[in-house]
Design an enzyme around this catalytic site. Sequence first.
Site, PDB file in Angstrom:
ATOM      1  CD  GLU A  70      40.129  45.433  37.858  1.00  0.00           C
ATOM      2  OE1 GLU A  70      38.897  45.306  37.904  1.00  0.00           O
ATOM      3  OE2 GLU A  70      40.703  46.476  37.473  1.00  0.00           O
ATOM      4  CG  ASP A 119      32.779  44.407  33.423  1.00  0.00           C
ATOM      5  OD1 ASP A 119      33.771  45.128  33.579  1.00  0.00           O
ATOM      6  OD2 ASP A 119      32.421  43.537  34.237  1.00  0.00           O
TER       7      ASP A 119
END
Length: 271
Positions: free
Chosen positions: A54, A65
């Site tokens: 990824e 994140d």
Amino acid sequence: MTTKTLSPIQRTFADLRARKQIALMPFITAGYPSLDATLAILPALERAGASLVEIGFPFSDPIADGPTIQESYTQVLSAGLQLKDIFRTIKQARATVTIPLVAMVSYSIVYRFGLERFLAECNSCGINGLILPDLPPPEAQAICAKVNAAGLDTILLVAPTTTSQRRKEIADLCTGFIYYLSISGITGERKSLPPDITQSLQNLRSLTDRPICVGFGISEAQHVAQLAPYADGAIVGTAFVRRFKQHQSESPQQIGKVAGDFCKELLSQVR
């Protein structure tokens, strides 16, 4: 009677299911700590046993994140990284990388760049699928249809709090795999997985036959082993990015070795 051709991502999971193995999917930030490091990391991960990778497209306002990945995004954006640099580097890497590559990218980046143009660039450089973290149904339907028509797989996120009806809607839009968040919140390393993770995965499995990959908090070999009976893939991000930060003053080749060594460590209990 025609047989539907499997995409590279679909073929990868079909092969792993046949061997009763879980996929390890490292996450890396494109261009971190440098574009040359990315060129070294990708083949090193494949050699070490990663099934897919990824690739995070840096974004100034990331969706979920944690601080480690956010910091990597900030660093490369401050250094002037542009989309053309990412596409060029992935295309270069494709000379030695054969496993599927998946872009984690905010749809706002795709929209500003132009969807058709973005998909053409993905096809040109060798990206096989898109993870679109900020594109929920029903808005996602038209976009996913265009992504699929361009020959790329779609991957959407399912959270622990997502209702069964919504899980089914999301699963139906995923042609590559379903990205299941082990926890609600932000990414980061954790010592243990949620106690209800097995039940959650079994619930999701009852709704779909799509491959299910688990991310958020996966950072140790024992986590991968714990997921192996219930998930098709384990996604490890923060733990990789933290290691790249620790070694960022070293050569790209050394950073690639760090990536490969950690990949082997994560797989040590399942391969």
